[in-house]
Design an enzyme around this catalytic site. Sequence first.
Site, mmCIF file in Angstrom:
data_model
loop_
_atom_site.group_PDB
_atom_site.id
_atom_site.type_symbol
_atom_site.label_atom_id
_atom_site.label_comp_id
_atom_site.label_asym_id
_atom_site.label_seq_id
_atom_site.Cartn_x
_atom_site.Cartn_y
_atom_site.Cartn_z
ATOM 1 N N ASP A 155 -8.361 11.025 -1.801
ATOM 2 C CA ASP A 155 -8.585 10.509 -3.146
ATOM 3 C C ASP A 155 -7.462 10.998 -4.056
ATOM 4 O O ASP A 155 -6.881 12.069 -3.814
ATOM 5 C CB ASP A 155 -9.943 10.949 -3.696
ATOM 6 C CG ASP A 155 -10.509 9.962 -4.697
ATOM 7 O OD1 ASP A 155 -9.959 9.876 -5.818
ATOM 8 O OD2 ASP A 155 -11.483 9.267 -4.362
ATOM 9 N N ASP B 230 -2.571 9.831 -2.898
ATOM 10 C CA ASP B 230 -2.494 8.500 -3.493
ATOM 11 C C ASP B 230 -2.512 7.473 -2.368
ATOM 12 O O ASP B 230 -1.848 7.656 -1.341
ATOM 13 C CB ASP B 230 -1.209 8.379 -4.316
ATOM 14 C CG ASP B 230 -1.165 7.113 -5.148
ATOM 15 O OD1 ASP B 230 -1.237 6.011 -4.561
ATOM 16 O OD2 ASP B 230 -1.027 7.214 -6.383
ATOM 17 N N ASN C 270 -10.855 1.869 1.804
ATOM 18 C CA ASN C 270 -11.720 1.594 0.655
ATOM 19 C C ASN C 270 -11.009 1.691 -0.691
ATOM 20 O O ASN C 270 -11.553 1.243 -1.704
ATOM 21 C CB ASN C 270 -12.902 2.580 0.693
ATOM 22 C CG ASN C 270 -13.763 2.506 -0.545
ATOM 23 O OD1 ASN C 270 -14.442 1.514 -0.782
ATOM 24 N ND2 ASN C 270 -13.730 3.567 -1.352
ATOM 25 N N TYR D 86 -6.714 -8.625 -9.028
ATOM 26 C CA TYR D 86 -7.775 -8.078 -8.186
ATOM 27 C C TYR D 86 -8.240 -9.103 -7.155
ATOM 28 O O TYR D 86 -8.352 -8.802 -5.966
ATOM 29 C CB TYR D 86 -8.947 -7.646 -9.078
ATOM 30 C CG TYR D 86 -10.097 -7.008 -8.338
ATOM 31 C CD1 TYR D 86 -10.052 -5.681 -7.950
ATOM 32 C CD2 TYR D 86 -11.250 -7.743 -8.053
ATOM 33 C CE1 TYR D 86 -11.117 -5.085 -7.287
ATOM 34 C CE2 TYR D 86 -12.323 -7.161 -7.397
ATOM 35 C CZ TYR D 86 -12.248 -5.835 -7.012
ATOM 36 O OH TYR D 86 -13.306 -5.258 -6.348
ATOM 37 N N LYS E 247 -7.852 -8.728 -3.101
ATOM 38 C CA LYS E 247 -9.052 -8.649 -2.270
ATOM 39 C C LYS E 247 -9.130 -9.832 -1.307
ATOM 40 O O LYS E 247 -9.650 -9.707 -0.196
ATOM 41 C CB LYS E 247 -10.302 -8.586 -3.150
ATOM 42 C CG LYS E 247 -10.443 -7.280 -3.927
ATOM 43 C CD LYS E 247 -10.546 -6.075 -2.997
ATOM 44 C CE LYS E 247 -10.898 -4.801 -3.739
ATOM 45 N NZ LYS E 247 -11.021 -3.633 -2.836
#
Length: 248
Positions: free
Chosen positions: A32, A51, A74, A140, A144
């Site tokens: 994370d 990162d 994720n 986004y 995705k």
Amino acid sequence: MSRVLITAGASGIGLAMARAFADRGDEVWVTDVDAVALEALPEGITGRHCDAVDEPRLVEVMGEVGALDVLCANAGIAGPTAKVEDVDLADWRGCVSVNLEGAFLAAKHALGPMKAAGQGAVVFTSSTAGQFGYPNRAPYSAAKWAIIGLMKTVAMEAGPFGVRANAICPGAVEGPRMEGVLAREAAAKGMTRDQVYDGYAAGTSMRSFVEAEDIAQMAVFLASDAARMVSGQVIAVDGHTENPDPKV
């Protein structure tokens, strides 16, 4: 016991995944960018600061983790809320980089050892925005959507080596990140936060948001022996999206 790595695993969906895999007795590692969240990880989950698009650091962490049984790619950010013509190029690149390049880099460095071992599961976090698109969320949605193409390719290339790949498409997930999306969308549309929230919920057959735990349980299933012949699939956990942009 499986060895699991979850990118962006210190909060939100990633943390729910980490808890779910830990609950079934797996060795769980998370990366994370949020150092504070990493310090608050539950006992039994190992965190490393990284990162999603820092390839040298990712390679270093993966070397420390060792051969993986499960990768949950994720990492992602919401990106800007604006019409296509108003999106700044730097904001576009930042969103696409974390969401798409982050998933690519994680898979790139996990697949070799998985293929050598003759087994493994890669779970990508996409979005219902990657199935339908969504107004005012072009970076986004594009990233995705591309993750699904990446997943399909990984499934084809790695399948002969016993490695599976699938993508989960969460709908609107309760939590701080979604609250930011609601606030920005409300401002862009001249609506209240509650009106936007109700609109998202009304666009699903179940008239509801989902919880991070719902996504986590699907990830655990896709990584399990119960899903040993499930690969190359796009699975929405969204209460069934009927309309990605309802007007209420």
